[in-house]
Design an enzyme around this catalytic site. Structure first.
Site, short mmCIF file in Angstrom:
data_model
loop_
_atom_site.label_atom_id
_atom_site.label_comp_id
_atom_site.label_asym_id
_atom_site.label_seq_id
_atom_site.Cartn_x
_atom_site.Cartn_y
_atom_site.Cartn_z
N ARG A 174 51.30 98.62 47.43
CA ARG A 174 49.90 98.72 47.96
C ARG A 174 49.33 99.60 47.89
NH1 ARG A 174 46.86 96.41 53.13
NH2 ARG A 174 47.98 98.58 54.19
N ASP A 188 41.66 93.58 58.75
CA ASP A 188 40.36 94.34 58.23
C ASP A 188 39.47 93.39 57.74
OD1 ASP A 188 40.23 97.22 58.16
OD2 ASP A 188 41.76 96.72 56.10
N GLU A 237 39.54 91.08 51.93
CA GLU A 237 38.72 91.91 53.87
C GLU A 237 37.52 92.25 54.43
OE1 GLU A 237 41.92 95.04 53.99
OE2 GLU A 237 41.67 95.70 51.75
N HIS A 247 48.34 102.39 54.26
CA HIS A 247 48.41 103.26 55.26
C HIS A 247 49.74 103.19 56.18
CE1 HIS A 247 44.50 101.87 55.96
NE2 HIS A 247 44.76 100.25 56.03
#
Length: 262
Positions: free
Chosen positions: A71, A173, A147, A46
């Site tokens: 990530r 999430d 998540e 993200h």
């Protein structure tokens, strides 16, 4: 091979404090690393970071003892292998929904015979040392993000996967998956119950439980719950919060002009 300080922290029974990097800048990563975080995670999911920026950020982090992490965008062997080759000492993979997903994650992040990682640790060798190939499987840490509702339903089986070191909760999430408002800290009751279940079951299974937080106050509460890896905010959010604090102080203390300015 250079030791993984995260594993050393966990071996002492302590919790690691992780920072989060969404800004694609070697200098900002270097600045964050020199503040004393145990680890820093470059967010390629993200954040607005691409691979080349991530390499520069790892190089900047390497000027300190802070552990470089990433990530990845998805459960994809190309993303996972390439970012570890760049020198990541831990990887967080989103949307792990089943034991099969977790097994693939372990496979992509470990050399044979444990996994199917292709050999070519171009920068990992420089960062880790000449014996990297012999020790990478036991040094690099692998996190599965829990998540989704499927991830919760299959948690017991996910936690049984050999080679998976940790699980990581994305509260926003997870909140969406449970029909709640996405947030980091003050989560709704169903999410709070799910978080309590994850940390308990992960600990029982011998896995490291981790979670993202918005504030240090909540991160401390999570450690009290049993979390051994806590992330606090992000570089972008910390920069914005610091700017807001400075500007708020200035505006409160400066006289207003007749035109409404300062």
């Amino acid at each position: 091979m250079r030791p993984n300080r995260l594993r050393e922290i966990w071996a002492r029974g302590e919790a690691a404090v992780n920072g989060w990097l969404a800004v694609p800048s070697g200098f900002s990563a270097e600045t964050m690393a020199h503040q004393g975080w145990d680890s820093l995670t470059v967010d390629l999911q993200h954040g607005v970071v691409d691979y080349q920026a991530a390499v520069s950020m790892f190089q900047a982090i390497s000027t300190t003892n802070t552990v470089p992490m990433a990530r990845v965008p998805w459960l994809d062997p190309a993303h996972l292998m390439k970012i570890i080759d760049a020198g990541a000492y831990a990887v967080i993979c989103p949307m792990i929904n089943s034991a099969e997903d977790a097994e693939m994650l372990v496979s992509y992040t470990h050399y044979p015979p444990m996994g199917t990682r292709s050999f070519g640790p171009i920068r990992g060798l420089l960062y880790g040392g000449p014996d990297y190939p012999q020790h990478a499987n036991d040094t690099i840490a692998t996190f599965a993000m829990i998540e989704t509702r499927a991830g919760l339903d299959n948690l017991d089986e996910i936690l049984k996967v050999d080679g998976l070191d940790a699980v990581y909760i994305g509260p926003s999430d997870l909140s969406l998956a449970l029909g709640c408002t996405p947030t980091f800290d003050d989560v709704d009751k169903p999410v709070a119950e799910a978080i309590e279940m994850i940390v308990r079951k992960a600990t029982e299974a011998g896995k490291i439980p981790g979670i993202h937080n918005g504030t240090p106050e909540f991160a401390l509460k999570r450690i009290e719950m049993g979390f051994r890896f806590v992330t606090i905010s992000s570089d972008a959010r910390l920069m914005a919060a610091g700017s807001q604090q400075v500007l708020g102080t200035m505006r409160a203390g400066m006289p207003k002009s007749g035109s409404g300015g300062y």
